[in-house]
Design an enzyme around this catalytic site. Structure first.
Site, mmCIF file in Angstrom:
data_model
loop_
_atom_site.group_PDB
_atom_site.id
_atom_site.type_symbol
_atom_site.label_atom_id
_atom_site.label_comp_id
_atom_site.label_asym_id
_atom_site.label_seq_id
_atom_site.Cartn_x
_atom_site.Cartn_y
_atom_site.Cartn_z
ATOM 1 N N HIS A 94 0.839 -1.252 0.101
ATOM 2 C CA HIS A 94 0.091 -0.027 0.070
ATOM 3 C C HIS A 94 0.780 1.276 -0.165
ATOM 4 C CE1 HIS A 94 -2.716 3.270 1.732
ATOM 5 N NE2 HIS A 94 -3.600 2.320 0.843
ATOM 6 N N GLU A 166 -4.052 1.794 -7.069
ATOM 7 C CA GLU A 166 -4.685 3.024 -6.236
ATOM 8 C C GLU A 166 -3.681 3.943 -6.651
ATOM 9 O OE1 GLU A 166 -6.687 1.352 -2.726
ATOM 10 O OE2 GLU A 166 -4.602 0.915 -2.237
HETATM 11 C C1 PEP Z 1 -6.719 3.123 0.113
HETATM 12 O O1 PEP Z 1 -5.724 3.860 1.108
HETATM 13 O O2 PEP Z 1 -6.478 2.064 -0.038
HETATM 14 C C2 PEP Z 1 -8.078 3.964 0.101
HETATM 15 C C3 PEP Z 1 -8.732 3.342 -0.924
HETATM 16 O O3 PEP Z 1 -8.336 4.923 0.936
HETATM 17 P P1 PEP Z 1 -9.718 5.924 0.524
HETATM 18 O O4 PEP Z 1 -10.745 5.220 0.042
HETATM 19 O O5 PEP Z 1 -9.876 6.705 2.095
HETATM 20 O O6 PEP Z 1 -8.871 6.743 -0.438
#
Ligand code: PEP
Length: 261
Positions: A94, A166
């Site tokens: 992550h 992400e």
């Molecule tokens: C994450 O940190 O993987 C994430 C998706 O956070 P958020 O949805 O809060 O942006």
């Protein structure tokens, strides 16, 4: 089936974790249409496992684990230990781990290898920072992260991995919501090069999107071709919101071509 999951990050006491499970059990039928997962902090994995009735289809994950099977690594836990606590999935790489705790593509690859060896599903997180996006280099950046993350496992084990795209600029309170057209080229690349129906003979199990997902943008993001599901942070920490996202995921799965898999 569409994947819908959340990581609680460094949140929730044992009582709060159990209350979330109870809320989910009350909405149990919603879970049938999706592959749902919850990733508690390490302290709550066993409590969630114990609270969850065995017929409720929810995968439990861990937010991190070390690649070594045991040893003098103060503060760490092994893949075997999180599996013993009840996890079947483990989040690896992550952006917060990469940024705050020095995770590199090398340690990510070691962890993916160790997770597969332990029989866990690695949830390999990748994504470009804002500067890379501004330079228009996100496709190569993300492809490189995935290639290096998968580099220590055999091609025939890739189906045991889930990839989550992400973008760092879209994550968390300081992030901004990504628009479908902004993520579409990356999702298309991931799907084609690494996805379950992609061009490679050995694809990963699923490619998810994550970063500021909520009940208002979830359906549109799920509509981006190549997206097998959503990985959600803040917007799913309240169980009613998680259930709503699960329902959106079920509807998208029922409507989309990937449902045929
Ligand atoms: C994450 O940190 O993987 C994430 C998706 O956070 P958020 O949805 O809060 O942006």
């Amino acid at each position: 089936m569409t994947w819908i999951g959340t990581s609680w990050k460094m949140n929730k006491t044992l009582a709060e974790a159990r209350a979330f499970v109870d809320g989910l059990v009350a909405a149990r039928s919603a879970l049938d249409g999706v592959r749902a997962f919850v990733i508690p902090p390490h302290t709550a994995i066993a409590a969630v496992r114990e609270r969850l009735p065995s017929d409720v289809p929810l995968l439990i994950g861990a937010q991190n684990a070390h690649w070594a099977p045991a040893g003098a690594y103060t503060g760490e836990v092994s893949m075997g230990m999180i599996a013993d606590a009840g996890a079947t999935l483990v989040e690896i790489g992550h952006s917060e781990r990469r940024e705050c705790f020095g995770e590199t593509d090398d340690t990510v690859a070691l962890k993916v290898e160790a997770a597969v060896a332990a029989g866990l599903t690695p949830l390999l997180c990748v994504g470009e920072p804002a500067g890379v996006r501004a330079a228009g280099e996100e496709i190569d950046w993300v492809a490189g992260q995935v290639s290096r993350g998968l580099s220590r496992i055999a091609a025939h084990d890739r189906h045991r991995v889930v990839v989550a795209y992400e973008p760092v600029w879209a994550i968390g309170d300081l992030g901004r919501e990504a628009l479908p057209h902004e993520i579409a080229p990356v999702m298309a690349m991931l799907s084609a090069r690494f996805g379950p129906d992609g061009e490679a003979p050995f694809g990963v199990a699923a490619v998810l999107y994550g970063g500021s997902v909520n009940r208002l943008n979830a359906a549109a993001l799920l509509g981006v071709p190549g997206t097998d599901g959503l990985f959600v942070g803040r917007a799913a920490w309240d169980v009613a919101e998680f259930v709503e996202l699960v329902r959106i995921g079920a509807r998208a799965g029922a409507a989309g071509p990937r449902d045929a898999r």
